[in-house]
Scaffold this active site. Sequence first.
Site, PDB file in Angstrom:
ATOM      1  N   CYS A  52      -5.436  -2.372  -2.409  1.00 42.00           N
ATOM      2  CA  CYS A  52      -6.121  -1.541  -3.643  1.00 42.00           C
ATOM      3  C   CYS A  52      -7.510  -1.843  -3.456  1.00 42.00           C
ATOM      4  O   CYS A  52      -8.422  -0.929  -4.071  1.00 42.00           O
ATOM      5  CB  CYS A  52      -5.384  -2.302  -4.835  1.00 42.00           C
ATOM      6  N   ARG A 135       1.432   4.196  -4.839  1.00 49.37           N
ATOM      7  CA  ARG A 135       0.082   4.861  -4.717  1.00 49.37           C
ATOM      8  C   ARG A 135       0.344   6.371  -4.811  1.00 49.37           C
ATOM      9  O   ARG A 135       0.615   7.063  -3.745  1.00 49.37           O
ATOM     10  CB  ARG A 135      -0.420   4.720  -3.394  1.00 49.37           C
TER      11      ARG A 135
HETATM   12  C1  BEZ Z   1      -2.287  -4.521  -1.989  1.00 54.79           C
HETATM   13  O1  BEZ Z   1      -2.761  -5.117  -1.143  1.00 54.79           O
HETATM   14  O2  BEZ Z   1      -2.916  -3.711  -2.500  1.00 54.79           O
HETATM   15  C2  BEZ Z   1      -0.589  -4.505  -2.257  1.00 54.79           C
HETATM   16  C3  BEZ Z   1       0.047  -4.713  -1.298  1.00 54.79           C
HETATM   17  C4  BEZ Z   1       1.479  -4.789  -1.732  1.00 54.79           C
HETATM   18  C5  BEZ Z   1       2.044  -4.713  -2.821  1.00 54.79           C
HETATM   19  C6  BEZ Z   1       0.920  -4.346  -3.647  1.00 54.79           C
HETATM   20  C7  BEZ Z   1      -0.402  -4.463  -3.534  1.00 54.79           C
END
Ligand code: BEZ
Length: 236
Positions: A52, A135
């Site tokens: 993110c 997402r």
């Molecule tokens: C992230 O790195 O944005 C992420 C990875 C796995 C689950 C939720 C967020």
Amino acid sequence: MEENVVYSMPRIGDKAPEFKAITTQGEINFPSDYKGSWVILFSHPADFTPVCTSEFMTFATLQTKFEEANCKLVGLSVDGLFSHIAWLRTIKEKIDYKGMKNVEVKFPLIEDITMEVATKYGMMMPGESNTKAVRAVFVIDPQGIIRTILYYPLSLGRNFDELYRVVIALQTADKFGIATPADWRPGDEVIVPTGGTCGAAKDRMEGKDEDLKCYDWFFCTKKIDKDTILKKILKK
Ligand code: BEZ
């Protein structure tokens, strides 16, 4: 996954569901505050997570480019406002990633701790996570109609060149009355709607319109210069 719970999602061609929300840029009424603009409404799973963070830095860096195409950005996660503020401050003050640093996220990030908006937009996918939005990307036109929907899982960061390409391709289709073929980019040939009569099909096969290149009667393309497209779309 809970049994007997129906998770709905809006569809392409639907009016964007309405909501009022608190964001890092103040309260918004969606989509009415965005009438006249294209909008990308997107969700991300959680603040203070690496994928993110890479996405937010990329989107914030591209914000001006999207705004030149009359497209505003609105983010959402099911975290609270203070978490959002703290995360965006960390991004600006501490993260130096792929040449992006001192990045200020100026577009609104919605707090959605009740999951009301995420549920309305089908951003919660319990098979993937019960507690985090996936997402999701909704491209909404200036009349508030959903024009494109994309979904990615938690582990996969989005391709922002593709999101920009989608916005430009939708606007080009609207402004020029054409469709765009696979992998289209401005300057590539565009698809001219198929003529709806046997006479039109015959004319096409006889090459009556010199601007058309026909692969068959139902598949004709023409050139539109990149400059012609961008001049009509971009406000610079
Ligand atoms: C992230 O790195 O944005 C992420 C990875 C796995 C689950 C939720 C967020």
